[in-house]
Design a protein around this motif. Structure first.
Motif, mmCIF file in Angstrom:
data_model
loop_
_atom_site.group_PDB
_atom_site.id
_atom_site.type_symbol
_atom_site.label_atom_id
_atom_site.label_comp_id
_atom_site.label_asym_id
_atom_site.label_seq_id
_atom_site.Cartn_x
_atom_site.Cartn_y
_atom_site.Cartn_z
ATOM 1 N N GLN A 1 22.555 -22.786 -1.919
ATOM 2 C CA GLN A 1 21.123 -23.022 -1.906
ATOM 3 C C GLN A 1 20.853 -24.506 -1.619
ATOM 4 O OE1 GLN A 1 19.224 -20.392 -2.266
ATOM 5 N NE2 GLN A 1 20.773 -18.939 -2.914
ATOM 6 N N LYS A 2 19.615 -24.832 -1.323
ATOM 7 C CA LYS A 2 19.305 -26.213 -0.967
ATOM 8 C C LYS A 2 18.074 -26.692 -1.706
ATOM 9 C CE LYS A 2 16.657 -24.797 3.128
ATOM 10 N NZ LYS A 2 16.516 -24.904 4.598
ATOM 11 N N GLY A 3 17.959 -28.002 -1.781
ATOM 12 C CA GLY A 3 16.759 -28.618 -2.322
ATOM 13 C C GLY A 3 16.462 -28.275 -3.755
ATOM 14 N N GLY A 4 17.496 -27.993 -4.557
ATOM 15 C CA GLY A 4 17.275 -27.659 -5.950
ATOM 16 C C GLY A 4 16.784 -26.255 -6.191
ATOM 17 N N TYR A 5 16.753 -25.393 -5.172
ATOM 18 C CA TYR A 5 16.276 -24.016 -5.296
ATOM 19 C C TYR A 5 17.453 -23.060 -5.502
ATOM 20 C CZ TYR A 5 11.656 -25.385 -3.570
ATOM 21 O OH TYR A 5 10.416 -25.959 -3.420
ATOM 22 N N ILE A 6 17.240 -22.053 -6.329
ATOM 23 C CA ILE A 6 18.189 -20.946 -6.493
ATOM 24 C C ILE A 6 17.401 -19.668 -6.247
ATOM 25 C CG2 ILE A 6 19.803 -19.780 -8.035
ATOM 26 C CD1 ILE A 6 19.937 -22.409 -9.654
ATOM 27 N N VAL A 7 17.804 -18.919 -5.236
ATOM 28 C CA VAL A 7 17.076 -17.718 -4.843
ATOM 29 C C VAL A 7 17.949 -16.497 -5.130
ATOM 30 C CG1 VAL A 7 15.920 -16.494 -2.979
ATOM 31 C CG2 VAL A 7 15.892 -19.004 -3.033
ATOM 32 N N VAL B 1 13.055 -16.744 -8.003
ATOM 33 C CA VAL B 1 13.383 -18.098 -7.560
ATOM 34 C C VAL B 1 13.308 -19.076 -8.724
ATOM 35 C CG1 VAL B 1 12.849 -19.920 -5.899
ATOM 36 C CG2 VAL B 1 12.415 -17.524 -5.300
ATOM 37 N N PHE B 2 14.334 -19.935 -8.799
ATOM 38 C CA PHE B 2 14.387 -21.016 -9.789
ATOM 39 C C PHE B 2 14.449 -22.347 -9.050
ATOM 40 C CE2 PHE B 2 16.186 -17.289 -11.799
ATOM 41 C CZ PHE B 2 15.566 -17.277 -13.037
ATOM 42 N N HIS B 3 13.994 -23.396 -9.753
ATOM 43 C CA HIS B 3 13.992 -24.720 -9.140
ATOM 44 C C HIS B 3 14.362 -25.775 -10.182
ATOM 45 C CE1 HIS B 3 12.054 -28.475 -7.516
ATOM 46 N NE2 HIS B 3 12.707 -28.042 -6.442
ATOM 47 N N GLU B 4 15.232 -26.699 -9.785
ATOM 48 C CA GLU B 4 15.580 -27.817 -10.662
ATOM 49 C C GLU B 4 14.518 -28.895 -10.523
ATOM 50 O OE1 GLU B 4 19.045 -31.226 -11.344
ATOM 51 O OE2 GLU B 4 19.204 -29.809 -9.659
ATOM 52 N N GLU B 5 13.888 -29.227 -11.640
ATOM 53 C CA GLU B 5 12.844 -30.248 -11.620
ATOM 54 C C GLU B 5 13.458 -31.650 -11.674
ATOM 55 O OE1 GLU B 5 9.512 -29.311 -11.336
ATOM 56 O OE2 GLU B 5 10.402 -27.323 -11.046
ATOM 57 N N LYS B 6 12.618 -32.664 -11.535
ATOM 58 C CA LYS B 6 13.104 -34.041 -11.467
ATOM 59 C C LYS B 6 13.808 -34.476 -12.744
ATOM 60 C CE LYS B 6 9.705 -35.651 -8.084
ATOM 61 N NZ LYS B 6 8.572 -36.600 -7.814
ATOM 62 N N ASP B 7 13.393 -33.936 -13.882
ATOM 63 C CA ASP B 7 14.030 -34.308 -15.150
ATOM 64 C C ASP B 7 15.299 -33.501 -15.427
ATOM 65 O OD1 ASP B 7 12.998 -31.826 -15.706
ATOM 66 O OD2 ASP B 7 11.834 -32.442 -17.464
ATOM 67 N N GLY B 8 15.719 -32.671 -14.469
ATOM 68 C CA GLY B 8 16.937 -31.879 -14.631
ATOM 69 C C GLY B 8 16.718 -30.512 -15.235
ATOM 70 N N SER B 9 15.522 -30.235 -15.748
ATOM 71 C CA SER B 9 15.260 -28.917 -16.326
ATOM 72 C C SER B 9 15.124 -27.882 -15.223
ATOM 73 C CB SER B 9 13.990 -28.954 -17.181
ATOM 74 O OG SER B 9 12.867 -29.268 -16.388
ATOM 75 N N LEU B 10 15.446 -26.631 -15.564
ATOM 76 C CA LEU B 10 15.380 -25.538 -14.602
ATOM 77 C C LEU B 10 14.137 -24.701 -14.887
ATOM 78 C CD1 LEU B 10 17.091 -24.198 -12.263
ATOM 79 C CD2 LEU B 10 17.805 -22.543 -14.004
ATOM 80 N N HIS B 11 13.351 -24.427 -13.847
ATOM 81 C CA HIS B 11 12.130 -23.649 -14.000
ATOM 82 C C HIS B 11 12.170 -22.417 -13.107
ATOM 83 C CE1 HIS B 11 9.219 -26.699 -15.970
ATOM 84 N NE2 HIS B 11 10.467 -27.047 -16.241
ATOM 85 N N GLN B 12 11.600 -21.318 -13.622
ATOM 86 C CA GLN B 12 11.376 -20.147 -12.777
ATOM 87 C C GLN B 12 10.034 -20.331 -12.096
ATOM 88 O OE1 GLN B 12 10.601 -16.232 -14.576
ATOM 89 N NE2 GLN B 12 9.374 -16.003 -12.712
ATOM 90 N N LYS C 1 23.242 -27.851 -14.584
ATOM 91 C CA LYS C 1 24.559 -28.429 -14.338
ATOM 92 C C LYS C 1 25.115 -27.972 -12.989
ATOM 93 C CE LYS C 1 29.133 -28.796 -16.520
ATOM 94 N NZ LYS C 1 29.958 -28.361 -17.693
ATOM 95 N N SER C 2 25.154 -26.647 -12.766
ATOM 96 C CA SER C 2 25.666 -26.099 -11.507
ATOM 97 C C SER C 2 25.362 -24.608 -11.476
ATOM 98 C CB SER C 2 27.177 -26.329 -11.371
ATOM 99 O OG SER C 2 27.882 -25.626 -12.387
ATOM 100 N N HIS C 3 25.672 -23.970 -10.355
ATOM 101 C CA HIS C 3 25.538 -22.520 -10.290
ATOM 102 C C HIS C 3 26.435 -21.968 -9.203
ATOM 103 C CE1 HIS C 3 22.844 -23.355 -6.864
ATOM 104 N NE2 HIS C 3 23.021 -22.093 -6.503
ATOM 105 N N GLN C 4 26.732 -20.666 -9.327
ATOM 106 C CA GLN C 4 27.511 -19.940 -8.323
ATOM 107 C C GLN C 4 26.813 -18.629 -8.026
ATOM 108 O OE1 GLN C 4 29.426 -20.518 -11.457
ATOM 109 N NE2 GLN C 4 29.600 -22.622 -10.733
ATOM 110 N N GLN C 5 26.959 -18.183 -6.788
ATOM 111 C CA GLN C 5 26.480 -16.859 -6.391
ATOM 112 C C GLN C 5 27.602 -16.145 -5.653
ATOM 113 O OE1 GLN C 5 22.612 -17.976 -4.447
ATOM 114 N NE2 GLN C 5 21.760 -16.632 -6.011
ATOM 115 N N LEU C 6 27.973 -14.971 -6.154
ATOM 116 C CA LEU C 6 29.104 -14.229 -5.620
ATOM 117 C C LEU C 6 28.729 -12.777 -5.381
ATOM 118 C CD1 LEU C 6 31.838 -15.526 -8.094
ATOM 119 C CD2 LEU C 6 31.437 -16.361 -5.780
#
Length: 719
Positions: free
Chosen positions: A21-27, A36-47, A100-105
């Motif tokens: 994924q790119k730009g802090g997005y997880i689809v 869809v989730f997005h990493e915000e500037k403070d590092g928190s993850l938001h749906q 921290k990180s993520h994987q999609q398999l």
């Protein structure tokens, strides 16, 4: 070729990784939905999105951020109900999670798993959000794992499986509740500012009063075919909690998971706490599509042998109750053979010697054949059934014990009960402590010993007739507040052992009726018992409720003498699920016996469409005096329609046409009414006529049901 390559790599333990994924997005995507989730500037993850799939994948990366935290925590800046609350070794009651990180398999054909790693920057605590996206059925499963490396246990006070955020103008919640003999009754309510909670504290019969399943209609009331709908159900066989919280800007937060009341969990360092899966699906085509999504998923993944066959059976319970012997049973074998079913099921009352099981107050836990009733043992009955070309099944209630039993006398320490309190009995029994590995082994061997001694047993009914009260484990070293979680996990360990050794054995999931119906248990079972109430009119409502989440192949439906409905009506209701019988065949006259035999013959002709076809609910029993639904085969070559007249109106006739669904508009269909007794006329006037699928879906047919407790089954066959 791609599938062959995938299976080859998977066999070598080499999974496919999806494009990063790119730009802090997880689809996370299914065929028709996106999460869809997005990493915000403070590092928190938001749906930031859940809904209809976007046609252009690049558009997901244009979605604005900051809707709501993906897994909100307690003790820092979050202002609403948290998904997780914990206390650290130093007494700090807060948790802050950042990406921290993520994987999609791709873990199987059509199944993509996403793992998102979150952690607390100040404490050695990690929380992983897990998602399985089932592409073809548009179902997503979410669960959470928690681990830590503090020096001592941390305490988890809240631990939801999922936190789903939704934004709409308004929300209508449909949920399901009831009691013994009145399970899965639907109720609708508008969600307004504040929080509504659905929960259970019953543990072993957790779903007797409330079901962990719901539908949310967005932006107005939905119908079977129209509207935006989210459906969800928790795959957990114990205490649960569903929170629906609407905030000051009309945003809805859905928290789904285990009920933490009295169950704060002490998690040891280096260990992992795993929540059950929350299953959810989105539809922009109404509630009917939600059901078809869950049914497809369930047949593929959620029910054991969901694409296989099922036995028709005769159960002895209503014929004999506890009063039987070998002669009575073998006579019933003859009745079962004459009736035409596949299997005979021996219900409660066959065990116990020092304390014979002649009623529900004694013998439970002593799983040896009662010598007075069955001097030649279960093996004799298996052989006698086989001699009549019948399979044999048996009832068990392995998790329970009567105080009046040898098991209770030998092992009172195996029982869940409070110290310094009087024992509390429900149905004159208590619950065995499945947090104790020795008890787990005992319960497993109830099944294994029975099957080892009698390998011809072809079916088991697994019952569970009471909830947990006076909850306290006597197992040395147990953390008492872990009991509610560890009990269910102990049950799953037993069931997993059973399935490792007996992977194909049909087992019915029963809990005093429908007190335990969920996708945590159902992967170990081939079917469930919806309710002890087999009165056909009430069963229309009960089976209607279950149909929103559970497929007909898993829904046991027996013809009994409960209620006053005519035999044809009772047969029709049962043929809408997994047909069985629990009556006294000798009480049937010649005409009634012939109708039962006819029903079995016709059922075998339509059962694949009923079990595997797409369900369309046509007229609700809550809104109409005729309830109707249909199953359409995937290739649209056949459909089966069930119609039931359930209420009286001032007008004695019903003129409204019922419009069918799921047909091919270009095909011609021959209409045949089933269960038409010899020498009688069909009720439906369309019997024997041919119509186009287009006509049947746009114009429809009248039911022609002019009397209360009339039923019609129509089979449509394409020409």
């Amino acid at each position: 070729m791609k599938k062959i390559l995938f299976l080859f790599l998977l066999a070598l333990g080499i999974p496919f990784a999806t494009i990063a994924q790119k730009g802090g997005y997880i689809v996370i995507k299914t065929a028709h939905t996106g999460l869809v989730f997005h990493e915000e500037k403070d590092g928190s993850l938001h749906q930031i999105y859940y809904g209809q799939a976007l046609k252009n994948p690049a558009d997901y990366y244009l979605l604005p951020g900051t809707r709501d935290e993906a897994y909100p925590t307690f003790g820092t800046k979050y202002l609403f109900t948290p998904a997780i609350r914990t206390v650290h070794n130093d007494g700090n009651p807060s948790l802050a999670l950042v990406y921290k990180s993520h994987q999609q398999l791709l873990v199987a054909p059509g199944v993509e798993e996403t793992t998102i790693h979150l952690h607390d920057p100040k404490y050695p605590v990690e929380v992983d959000l897990h998602f399985k996206a089932y592409l073809s059925s548009d179902v997503i499963a979410q669960w959470v794992t928690v681990s830590h490396h503090e020096k001592k246990p941390i305490v988890l006070y809240q631990y939801a499986s999922a936190a789903l955020s939704v934004s709409a103008s308004n929300y209508t919640l449909e949920h399901f509740h009831g009691d013994w003999a009145a399970e899965m009754q639907m109720e609708s309510t508008n969600l307004t500012a504040g929080k509504k909670t659905l929960s259970s504290q019953l543990e072993t019969r957790a779903h007797m009063y409330q079901s962990p399943s719901f539908l949310i209609s967005l932006n107005g009331t939905s119908t079977e075919e129209y509207g935006d709908v989210i459906g969800g159900t928790l795959a957990w066989s114990g205490n649960f909690k569903l929170d629906f919280e609407v905030d000051e800007i009309n945003q809805l937060r859905i928290l789904a998971g285990m009920n933490e009341l009295g169950a704060e969990y002490h998690l040891l360092p280096g260990k992992t706490f795993t929540t059950p899966a929350f299953l959810f699906s989105y539809s922009n085509e109404g509630k009917g599509l939600i059901s078809r999504n869950f049914h497809k998923w369930a047949r593929d993944y959620g029910v054991l042998n969901g694409h296989g066959s099922r036995y028709t059976l005769l159960n002895n319970w209503e014929a004999t109750y506890f009063d039987f012997n070998e002669e009575k049973l073998t006579n019933l074998f003859d009745d079962a053979k004459q009736l035409g079913v596949d299997l005979f099921l021996l219900d409660d009352g066959w065990f116990g010697n020092k304390y014979p099981r002649n009623n529900d107050r004694a013998g439970l836990g002593d799983w040896q054949e009662n010598k007075a009733k069955l001097p030649h043992g279960i093996g004799y009955l298996v052989k006698e059934a086989a001699a009549r070309d019948l399979k044999f099944g048996i009832w068990l209630e392995p998790e329970m014990v009567n105080p009046k039993s040898e098991l209770y006398e030998k092992h009172p320490e195996w029982i869940i009960k409070l110290p310094n309190r009087e024992e509390h009995y429900y149905r004159s029994q208590l619950v065995l402590d499945l947090t104790n590995p020795t008890v787990q082994d005992f319960v497993y061997h109830i099944v294994d010993d029975m099957m080892s001694k009698n390998p011809g047993i072809a079916y088991i009914k697994w019952d569970c007739n009471r909830m947990v009260t006076n909850a306290y484990s006597q197992f040395e070293g147990n953390q008492q507040s872990n009991l509610y979680v560890d009990y269910v996990n102990g049950l799953y360990k037993v069931l997993d052992r059973v399935r490792q050794k007996y992977p194909e054995l049909p087992i019915m999931l029963c809990s005093g009726g429908g007190g335990r119906v969920d996708y945590g248990a159902l992967p170990y079972f081939t079917e469930f018992w919806p309710s002890d109430n087999t009165g056909a009119t009430e069963r229309v409502f009960i089976q209607w409720g279950y149909s929103y989440f559970f497929p007909s192949i898993a829904t046991s439906a027996h013809v009994t003498e409960w209620g006053d409905a005519p035999l044809k009506f009772r047969l029709a209701v049962s043929m809408a699920g997994r047909l069985g019988f629990d009556l006294v065949p000798k009480k049937l006259n010649a005409e009634e016996l012939a109708l039962c035999q006819q029903a079995l013959h016709e059922y075998k002709a339509i059962q694949q469409t009923v079990w595997q076809g797409d369900l369309y609910r046509l007229q609700s029993p809550y809104d109409h005096n005729v309830a109707s639904w249909m199953y359409a085969a995937n290739d649209k070559a056949e459909a089966v329609i069930f119609m039931f007249r359930i209420k009286k109106l001032f007008d004695s006739k019903i003129a409204e046409n019922i419009k069918f669904k799921g047909l091919d508009p270009g095909k011609k269909y021959l209409v045949k009414e089933l269960l038409v007794q010899q020498g009688q006329k069909a009720i439906n006037k369309a019997n024997g006529k041919t119509y186009s699928g287009d006509y049947l879906m746009k114009v429809g047919l009248p039911s022609n049901l002019n009397k209360v407790q009339q039923a019609v089954i129509l089979q449509l066959k394409s020409l």
